[in-house]
Design a protein around this motif. Structure first.
Motif, mmCIF file in Angstrom:
data_model
loop_
_atom_site.group_PDB
_atom_site.id
_atom_site.type_symbol
_atom_site.label_atom_id
_atom_site.label_comp_id
_atom_site.label_asym_id
_atom_site.label_seq_id
_atom_site.Cartn_x
_atom_site.Cartn_y
_atom_site.Cartn_z
ATOM 1 N N GLU A 244 0.835 -1.211 0.000
ATOM 2 C CA GLU A 244 0.000 0.000 0.000
ATOM 3 C C GLU A 244 0.866 1.256 0.000
ATOM 4 O OE1 GLU A 244 -2.048 -3.514 1.285
ATOM 5 O OE2 GLU A 244 -0.363 -2.543 2.296
ATOM 6 N N GLU A 245 1.912 1.260 0.814
ATOM 7 C CA GLU A 245 2.807 2.421 0.854
ATOM 8 C C GLU A 245 3.486 2.620 -0.500
ATOM 9 O OE1 GLU A 245 4.923 2.950 5.063
ATOM 10 O OE2 GLU A 245 4.885 0.844 4.403
ATOM 11 N N ALA A 246 3.989 1.541 -1.073
ATOM 12 C CA ALA A 246 4.688 1.631 -2.359
ATOM 13 C C ALA A 246 3.736 2.060 -3.474
ATOM 14 C CB ALA A 246 5.348 0.303 -2.695
ATOM 15 N N ALA A 247 2.499 1.595 -3.416
ATOM 16 C CA ALA A 247 1.519 1.965 -4.444
ATOM 17 C C ALA A 247 1.223 3.464 -4.420
ATOM 18 C CB ALA A 247 0.231 1.168 -4.257
ATOM 19 N N ALA A 248 1.379 4.091 -3.265
ATOM 20 C CA ALA A 248 1.123 5.520 -3.121
ATOM 21 C C ALA A 248 2.272 6.368 -3.678
ATOM 22 C CB ALA A 248 0.873 5.871 -1.664
ATOM 23 N N GLY A 249 3.391 5.732 -3.972
ATOM 24 C CA GLY A 249 4.540 6.440 -4.521
ATOM 25 C C GLY A 249 5.822 5.767 -4.108
ATOM 26 N N THR A 250 6.760 5.666 -5.053
ATOM 27 C CA THR A 250 8.044 5.036 -4.773
ATOM 28 C C THR A 250 9.118 5.670 -5.640
ATOM 29 O OG1 THR A 250 9.153 2.905 -4.453
ATOM 30 C CG2 THR A 250 7.809 3.144 -6.463
ATOM 31 N N ILE A 251 10.343 5.283 -5.432
ATOM 32 C CA ILE A 251 11.436 5.767 -6.263
ATOM 33 C C ILE A 251 11.371 4.996 -7.580
ATOM 34 C CG2 ILE A 251 13.940 5.970 -6.480
ATOM 35 C CD1 ILE A 251 14.061 6.067 -3.394
ATOM 36 N N PRO A 252 11.395 5.699 -8.708
ATOM 37 C CA PRO A 252 11.291 5.009 -10.001
ATOM 38 C C PRO A 252 12.304 3.872 -10.140
ATOM 39 C CG PRO A 252 11.148 7.372 -10.309
ATOM 40 C CD PRO A 252 11.517 7.148 -8.858
ATOM 41 N N GLY A 253 11.800 2.737 -10.594
ATOM 42 C CA GLY A 253 12.647 1.573 -10.823
ATOM 43 C C GLY A 253 12.781 0.642 -9.635
ATOM 44 N N ALA A 254 12.186 1.007 -8.509
ATOM 45 C CA ALA A 254 12.307 0.164 -7.313
ATOM 46 C C ALA A 254 11.398 -1.054 -7.404
ATOM 47 C CB ALA A 254 11.959 0.973 -6.061
ATOM 48 N N GLN B 252 10.190 4.104 4.345
ATOM 49 C CA GLN B 252 9.636 5.450 4.467
ATOM 50 C C GLN B 252 10.564 6.388 5.240
ATOM 51 O OE1 GLN B 252 6.867 6.492 2.899
ATOM 52 N NE2 GLN B 252 7.149 8.565 3.654
ATOM 53 N N MET B 253 11.092 5.890 6.375
ATOM 54 C CA MET B 253 11.875 6.739 7.264
ATOM 55 C C MET B 253 13.313 6.254 7.476
ATOM 56 S SD MET B 253 9.613 9.060 8.381
ATOM 57 C CE MET B 253 10.118 9.614 9.989
ATOM 58 N N GLY B 254 13.604 5.002 7.190
ATOM 59 C CA GLY B 254 14.960 4.494 7.333
ATOM 60 C C GLY B 254 15.117 3.245 8.179
ATOM 61 N N ARG B 255 14.200 3.007 9.080
ATOM 62 C CA ARG B 255 14.353 1.879 10.002
ATOM 63 C C ARG B 255 14.186 0.516 9.305
ATOM 64 N NH1 ARG B 255 13.928 2.750 15.304
ATOM 65 N NH2 ARG B 255 14.413 0.928 16.529
ATOM 66 N N ARG B 256 13.139 0.357 8.524
ATOM 67 C CA ARG B 256 12.937 -0.917 7.822
ATOM 68 C C ARG B 256 13.994 -1.125 6.747
ATOM 69 N NH1 ARG B 256 6.775 -0.153 6.228
ATOM 70 N NH2 ARG B 256 7.505 1.999 6.323
ATOM 71 N N GLY B 257 14.447 -0.039 6.138
ATOM 72 C CA GLY B 257 15.527 -0.145 5.159
ATOM 73 C C GLY B 257 16.804 -0.661 5.804
ATOM 74 N N LEU B 258 17.105 -0.169 6.996
ATOM 75 C CA LEU B 258 18.262 -0.652 7.747
ATOM 76 C C LEU B 258 18.080 -2.118 8.099
ATOM 77 C CD1 LEU B 258 20.890 -0.404 9.326
ATOM 78 C CD2 LEU B 258 19.558 0.549 11.224
ATOM 79 N N GLN B 259 16.909 -2.469 8.568
ATOM 80 C CA GLN B 259 16.609 -3.871 8.914
ATOM 81 C C GLN B 259 16.799 -4.763 7.679
ATOM 82 O OE1 GLN B 259 12.580 -4.391 10.303
ATOM 83 N NE2 GLN B 259 12.802 -6.591 10.529
ATOM 84 N N ALA B 260 16.294 -4.327 6.543
ATOM 85 C CA ALA B 260 16.411 -5.091 5.303
ATOM 86 C C ALA B 260 17.874 -5.234 4.885
ATOM 87 C CB ALA B 260 15.603 -4.424 4.197
#
Length: 136
Positions: A51-61, A101-109
Motif C-alpha cells: 500500500e505504501e509503495a503503491a502511493a509512490g516510490t522511487i522510479p525503478g524500485a 519510508q523513514m529508514g528503520r525498515r531499510g536498515l533492517q532489510a
C-alpha cells in the motif's frame, strides 16, 4: 593529570560512535543514489508495504515488503522471477539499495540481506521521505 581522563572519555565516545556507525551498515546518500541510478549501477528495493509503495516510490524500485524479504532472498531464481517479475539479485551484486519510508525498515532489510551473504547490500538512510521531499 586532568588530560588523561579527557582523552579516555574522548576515545570511549569515538569508539561508541564508530561501533554504532558500523552496526548501521553501509549507507547511500541522496547524491550518491542519484548518481548510481543515473549510471544504472543500483538495484532498488522498496521494503515498505504494498500500500505504501503503491502511493509512490522511487522510479525503478522493486517492492518486496520487509516481512517477505528473507523468504524472497532465499528463493531460487525461477521462483523469485515468477513472484516478483524481476531477476533475483546475486550474492556478489553491488549496490543493492534498500529503502523504506523513514529508514528503520531499510536498515533492517540491509542487515538481513548482509546476514544472508549479499555483500553489496546498502541502506538509503534518507529513505522515501527524503526522496519525495527533494524530488526534482
Amino acid at each position: 593529570m586532568l588530560r588523561a581522563p579527557r582523552r579516555r572519555a574522548a576515545t570511549v565516545l569515538w569508539l561508541a560512535i564508530a561501533t554504532r556507525t558500523m552496526a548501521a551498515g553501509p549507507t547511500v546518500s541522496l547524491p550518491e543514489l542519484r548518481s548510481l541510478l543515473a549510471s544504472g549501477r543500483a538495484r532498488l528495493f522498496d521494503v515498505r508495504s504494498r500500500e505504501e509503495a503503491a502511493a509512490g516510490t522511487i522510479p525503478g524500485a522493486l517492492n518486496i515488503p520487509v516481512s517477505e524479504l528473507e523468504n524472497a532472498l532465499q528463493m531460487g531464481p525461477a521462483a523469485f522471477q515468477a513472484l516478483y517479475s524481476a531477476e533475483k539479485p546475486k550474492l556478489d551484486d553491488e549496490n543493492l539499495v534498500f529503502f523504506c519510508q523513514m529508514g528503520r525498515r531499510g536498515l533492517q532489510a540491509t542487515q538481513l540481506a548482509q546476514s544472508l551473504g549479499y555483500r553489496g547490500a546498502r541502506n538509503y538512510a534518507g529513505a522515501y521521505r527524503e526522496w519525495s521531499e527533494k524530488a526534482e
